[in-house]
Design a protein around this motif. Structure first.
Motif, mmCIF file in Angstrom:
data_model
loop_
_atom_site.group_PDB
_atom_site.id
_atom_site.type_symbol
_atom_site.label_atom_id
_atom_site.label_comp_id
_atom_site.label_asym_id
_atom_site.label_seq_id
_atom_site.Cartn_x
_atom_site.Cartn_y
_atom_site.Cartn_z
ATOM 1 N N LYS A 99 17.268 34.295 17.145
ATOM 2 C CA LYS A 99 15.611 34.200 17.535
ATOM 3 C C LYS A 99 15.197 32.199 17.775
ATOM 4 O O LYS A 99 15.410 31.532 18.477
ATOM 5 C CB LYS A 99 14.292 34.591 17.151
ATOM 6 N N THR A 117 19.495 39.445 25.542
ATOM 7 C CA THR A 117 19.630 40.738 24.584
ATOM 8 C C THR A 117 19.578 41.897 24.973
ATOM 9 O O THR A 117 18.604 42.587 25.985
ATOM 10 C CB THR A 117 17.836 40.440 23.897
ATOM 11 N N TYR A 146 23.624 40.934 21.541
ATOM 12 C CA TYR A 146 23.744 39.827 23.139
ATOM 13 C C TYR A 146 25.067 39.780 23.588
ATOM 14 O O TYR A 146 25.674 40.170 23.796
ATOM 15 C CB TYR A 146 23.280 39.047 21.666
ATOM 16 N N ASP A 204 18.208 38.857 14.347
ATOM 17 C CA ASP A 204 17.353 38.855 14.851
ATOM 18 C C ASP A 204 17.130 37.522 14.443
ATOM 19 O O ASP A 204 17.122 36.292 15.842
ATOM 20 C CB ASP A 204 17.421 39.900 15.047
ATOM 21 N N ARG A 255 19.505 45.170 24.599
ATOM 22 C CA ARG A 255 18.265 46.541 23.176
ATOM 23 C C ARG A 255 19.565 47.551 22.953
ATOM 24 O O ARG A 255 20.486 48.357 23.289
ATOM 25 C CB ARG A 255 17.412 47.353 24.107
ATOM 26 N N ARG A 270 25.131 43.389 16.919
ATOM 27 C CA ARG A 270 24.816 42.767 16.036
ATOM 28 C C ARG A 270 26.175 43.400 15.037
ATOM 29 O O ARG A 270 25.997 42.230 14.744
ATOM 30 C CB ARG A 270 23.577 43.647 15.809
#
Length: 225
Positions: free
Chosen positions: A198, A215, A221, A194, A217, A172
């Motif tokens: 999305k 994704t 990504y 995010d 976790r 991210r």
């Protein structure tokens, strides 16, 4: 993609800024060697457009500092009025990706940047086909069966960056840095990344299944192909 312009001739820097911004790049400036070194220490850039004749030192020192940092792949294009062949050779030997003498055409600069993108990501042309979606890097479009998707600027930039780094996990933080620019000016605790991802996923899934858009976790990504 984000660009750092290291150029003390402000009229030229602002001209490049306007041109590249209109082409979808995120642009930052450094007018001096010292400020350029501070910025590259904090941020990663897709491109650094580097003048050699800076008021507080030589651009070669900026290049040297960049290459001393680990895990950096910022592409460097040297922009300078120096015409000596030795300077060109030195720049390329020390890790610059290209050399463009002043004065230069902004369209030529853009073409050279696209050529570096193709080399860096092993592309034969400015298009990438990913599971039926056609990403055009130069025209900044995504289409499926010749139908163009209605993506926002940030949605395109996210998809573009993930596709160019396909099969790699993109954090991210890295996504924020390359799509929004200077990470010091961004609230890294926000979930805005995010939210954009999305929305992008919804638009892709409405046309074709996207189980290849993963994704990871707590990290980020990955687009698999």
């Amino acid at each position: 993609m984000n660009v750092l312009i290291v150029e003390d001739e402000k009229s030229l820097a602002l001209e490049m800024d306007e041109f590249l911004s209109n082409e979808g790049f995120i642009v930052e400036h450094a007018w001096k060697k010292s400020s350029a070194e501070e910025k590259i220490f904090v941020n990663n850039y897709d491109f650094i457009l580097l003048d050699l004749g800076l008021p507080d030192g030589d651009g070669f020192e900026v290049l040297k500092q960049l290459k001393a940092l680990k895990d950096r792949d910022d592409a460097v294009i040297i922009l300078t009025a120096r015409s000596a062949v030795d300077d060109r050779i030195k720049g390329l030997d020390e890790g610059a990706d290209d050399y463009l003498p002043k004065p230069f055409s902004l369209n030529e600069l853009l073409a050279r940047m696209h050529a570096i993108i193709r080399r860096k990501h092993k592309l034969e042309k400015n298009e990438v086909n990913i599971h039926g979606f056609l990403l055009n890097i130069q025209n900044r479009t995504v289409s499926f069966n010749d139908e163009r998707l209605n993506l926002t600027k940030k949605e395109f930039e996210i998809f573009n960056y993930l596709v160019l780094n396909k099969n790699r996990v993109v954090s991210r933080m890295s996504l924020t840095e390359h799509v929004w620019g200077d990470i010091l000016e961004v609230n890294s605790d926000s979930n805005f990344v995010d939210v954009h991802v999305k929305n992008l996923r919804k638009k892709l899934a409405a046309i074709n299944p996207i189980d290849w858009f993963e994704t990871v976790r707590s990290i980020g990504y990955r687009i698999n192909c």
